[in-house]
Scaffold this motif. Sequence first.
Motif: not given
Length: 480
Positions: A427-453
């Motif tokens: 439910v928050r960013l720090f929880e999403a980081l707990r597996d040690g992966h990079h996290v891609h934060l996507m807005p509800p409306d908008g495209g991805p960060d081009p670096r993610a791919a």
Amino acid sequence: MPSSFVLPGSVQVAVVGAGPVGLWLAGELALHGVGCAVLEREPHIAPVTRALMLHARTLEYLDMRGLADAFVADGHRCMRYPLGADGVFAPFSALDSPFPHALALPQFRTTSLLEEHALKNGASVFRGVDVTGLRQGDEDVELTTRRAGRNHRLRAAYVAGCDGARSTVRRLAGIAAPRHVYPYDVTSVDARLTVERRQPWSARGRHGMAIVLPFGDGHARVVLYDYRHRPDPGDGAGDGTDGVPDTVRARLRAQALLAEITRGTVDLRDVTWVSRYRCERRHALRYRDRRVLLAGDAAHVHPPTGGQGLNTGIADAMALGWRLAAAVTESRHGHLLDAYADERRRAAGRVLGLTAALLHFNAAPSAWAEPLRAAALLGARLPAVHRRLATVLAGLSPPLGGTGSRPRGGWRAPDVPLLTAGADGPVRLFEALRDGHHVHLMPPDGGPDPRAAALEHPLTTVCSAAFRRARVIRPDGHFL
């Protein structure tokens, strides 16, 4: 408990030093599936408290791995940091963090908790092991170790020196670290006080300054700066690691100085530790030499003012862990280790400047220092000033020159809320980081960060309305 004592012949990464920095790095490497052996000279965790204060950013790192609750439950919340006079402090309560406080926790407890974490993740810890030799090759590093009079050779793809200010790894790798000793005598005492306060405080008098940091159990660390500058033969003024040869004399001297500073209102009792020393700074000229890397006090040593040392070392380990794991897995990621060395050496340089300025402010005995201290303490009472100081001490400020609302690569990522589709997800960013992966934060409306791919590392994608544009967050909680 540490691993059974059967040293392997080879391992992917050998971490030398089982203090908080080495254990945190081992936990990070094991989280990423890297085989890791921690080698520690001491046979057990010594029940001493060198470093005491965990600041907000360090607590955030712990939260990113699900450890913060255990630490906070075991420690004492400090809502402010004293700045040198009664009623003048940097308040942590307004920090933009899930942890609007620092945490007083004895270093041996920090070490124990991080060892449990490293072992749980799959790292191995071997105590009573001296590293006596280091030889680098094109493909690996050979360490010569000694335990109970017997030599053993161990090969590792990389070696991380997390073995403190007098680092054996740094010396064997031939990495220079120029040393400067400051001309101020400082005394640290762990004791009960005749006047007990739950929150940190400070006092200033004609002859010195006292900074008091409560442990939360009735004891406190008292740091004393003597402006009279009267070194006594046999008093043990040294580098702060060996204590004093005459502890009775040091205790009596500390009691007299504290009484002078507080006008006789506060005295020491039940003294458990006392040390008189001179602070030093030391900074390794490089953090990487081919397959050898440095972190923590092995890379940088600075005065204890502001409680920055352990926190800076944990930040080193957090920044190194995912990069070293990537380099071990795929040699083409070796450039990430150069990025670590550059980023963290610059960060340590800022800490060295901060702690030196605080030391000069606290300790300088010259005639011109006192009016400057008085003027600075007056300015520190201004809300904008003490809030800024709190942010810097807590490790939450962007690098020098970092202004504006647009986050840059390497900046701290705040713990933003996530938009979740189900009840089981983070439910928050720090929880999403707990597996040690990079996290891609996507807005509800908008495209991805081009670096993610194009990212060549494991990536978790989540949705958040915190930013108008998509962002990628590194495993260490910083913007890519």
